[in-house]
Design a protein around this motif. Structure first.
Motif, mmCIF file in Angstrom:
data_model
loop_
_atom_site.group_PDB
_atom_site.id
_atom_site.type_symbol
_atom_site.label_atom_id
_atom_site.label_comp_id
_atom_site.label_asym_id
_atom_site.label_seq_id
_atom_site.Cartn_x
_atom_site.Cartn_y
_atom_site.Cartn_z
ATOM 1 N N LYS A 96 0.832 -1.202 0.000
ATOM 2 C CA LYS A 96 0.000 0.000 0.000
ATOM 3 C C LYS A 96 0.869 1.256 0.000
ATOM 4 N N ASN A 142 2.637 2.290 2.292
ATOM 5 C CA ASN A 142 2.656 2.968 3.592
ATOM 6 C C ASN A 142 4.083 2.844 4.126
ATOM 7 N N GLU A 161 -3.183 3.324 10.328
ATOM 8 C CA GLU A 161 -4.344 3.821 9.574
ATOM 9 C C GLU A 161 -5.569 4.042 10.447
ATOM 10 N N SER A 162 -5.586 3.374 11.612
ATOM 11 C CA SER A 162 -6.757 3.523 12.464
ATOM 12 C C SER A 162 -6.633 4.736 13.398
ATOM 13 N N THR A 213 -4.580 10.649 9.767
ATOM 14 C CA THR A 213 -5.268 10.899 8.493
ATOM 15 C C THR A 213 -4.815 12.177 7.797
ATOM 16 N N ALA A 258 -4.473 10.463 4.222
ATOM 17 C CA ALA A 258 -5.806 9.928 3.887
ATOM 18 C C ALA A 258 -6.060 9.987 2.392
ATOM 19 N N MET A 304 -4.654 5.859 2.221
ATOM 20 C CA MET A 304 -5.904 5.334 2.742
ATOM 21 C C MET A 304 -7.027 5.393 1.706
#
Ligand SMILES: [Cu+2]
Length: 367
Positions: A199, A201, A207-208, A213, A345, A349
């Motif tokens: 991804k 990242n 991410e949570s 974000t 984000a 994301m």
């Protein structure tokens, strides 16, 4: 290869001359062949001592004249001036003391050179002299150390006063990535275990975590002039060191922990480019580059000065090239630039196909 050949020839010639001198000495049977130094030998050695002292003084002056231009320009951070002053005073003291002691060492070596009629004086000790040459260094060194400690604690006092901008510097073999806290100026949680290459990242952001974000990940560091910046350093793999020489800032980046450094930039990139030392450096560099261009060699396009973040720990074979451009600009310019950047984000994301960081204009993203 040619150098080795020339050196070998020179060495052989030197050996030949030495051997011939030996033969010549042996053939002069009448010549005095004593291994004990006489007055003439001692006098010659005394003069040589003086010559050596003059040589060291001359080479010092030459080095100042020839190499001073390689020193860094005036500091571009608030604390930099005091840091430079401390360094200057330390060097000045060392310079003066070495100038005097070298003179005394060589002068006495000459004055009390061996003479037939001279006899050494037995002089066991002198308490007063020992006291003097102990107490003076003690006072000077204690002063320097206390001043240094005070400066160090002031510079290293990383706190949240004056609304600092929070920036993460992420080190890995062999590049830097920077992360801003975004609108809320708070960095989202991150851990190397959460790195997800699929991804993209690359910084392992959680991410949570809602703080993550709006984080902004970039490959070119922009700093607003006059605002305190609190840096938080992380490393992915080995020990690196975030080194920003023009701001007199350096901090190790250690895997498994976050280290910090804080400074306030006081000169924009445009301002430092007007500094006479910088103008001179750019001119010299571009003269070399013009020569390279004429020969059709690489690295020959004209160079423009930029602040830089370097790695100052030898962290692997491409360590020398681990760097990131720093741009110090006005708050308005910074705001405009920041508004153009995508948040975490909006990249990772939202769309897995896009890279999780912003790239400088004209460059394409790549891992
Ligand atoms: Cu490194």
């Amino acid at each position: 290869m040619t150098t080795i050949l020339i050196l070998s020839v020179l060495a052989l010639v030197a050996i030949a001359i030495w051997q011939m001198t030996k033969i010549f000495e042996l053939s002069q049977l009448k010549a005095e062949n004593s291994q004990i130094a006489n007055d003439t030998d001692n006098k010659n050695n005394g003069y040589l001592l003086f010559a050596f002292m003059v040589f060291t003084y001359l080479i010092t002056i030459f080095s100042f004249w020839k190499y001073s231009k390689f020193l860094l320009p005036e500091a571009s951070s608030e604390h930099g001036a005091e840091y430079d002053y401390l360094l200057f005073v330390s060097f000045a003291i060392i310079f003066v003391v070495q100038f005097i002691t070298q003179f005394l060492l060589h002068y006495f070596g000459y004055k009390y050179r061996g003479k037939k009629e001279n006899k050494a004086l037995f002089y066991a000790d002198n308490d007063r002299l020992e006291f003097i040459w102990t107490i003076i260094p003690v006072i000077v060194l204690a002063g320097l150390i206390l001043w240094g400690l005070y400066t160090w604690t002031t510079i290293m006092d990383v706190n949240d006063e004056d609304d600092p901008l929070i920036v993460e510097l992420y080190a890995q073999q062999f590049n830097w990535t920077a992360r801003y806290g975004g609108e809320d100026n708070v960095l989202g949680a991150a851990n190397v275990r959460m790195i997800d290459i699929n991804k993209a990242n690359v910084l392992g952001l959680d991410e949570s975590d809602s703080y993550a974000t709006d984080d902004v990940i970039v490959k070119e560091l922009h700093l607003p002039v006059g605002r305190k910046i609190n840096f938080k350093m992380r490393s992915q793999d080995v020990l690196h060191s975030a080194y920003m020489p023009h701001f007199r800032a350096q901090m190790n980046c250690v895997p498994g922990m976050t280290t910090e450094f804080s400074f306030t930039p006081i000169k924009t990139t445009d301002q430092i480019r007007q500094d006479p030392d910088v103008i001179d450096k750019v001119k010299r560099t571009n003269a070399i580059r013009a020569e390279r261009a004429a020969k059709g060699e690489d690295n020959s396009d004209p160079w423009e000065f930029d602040y830089i973040l370097l790695c100052n720990k030898i962290c692997g074979k491409s360590h020398y090239n681990m760097q990131m451009k720093i741009i110090v600009e006005t708050q308005e310019e910074y705001d405009t630039w920041m508004a153009e950047q995508k948040t975490f984000a909006e990249t990772v994301m939202a769309d897995e196909a896009k890279p999780a960081f912003n790239t400088p204009k004209g460059e394409t993203a790549g891992l």
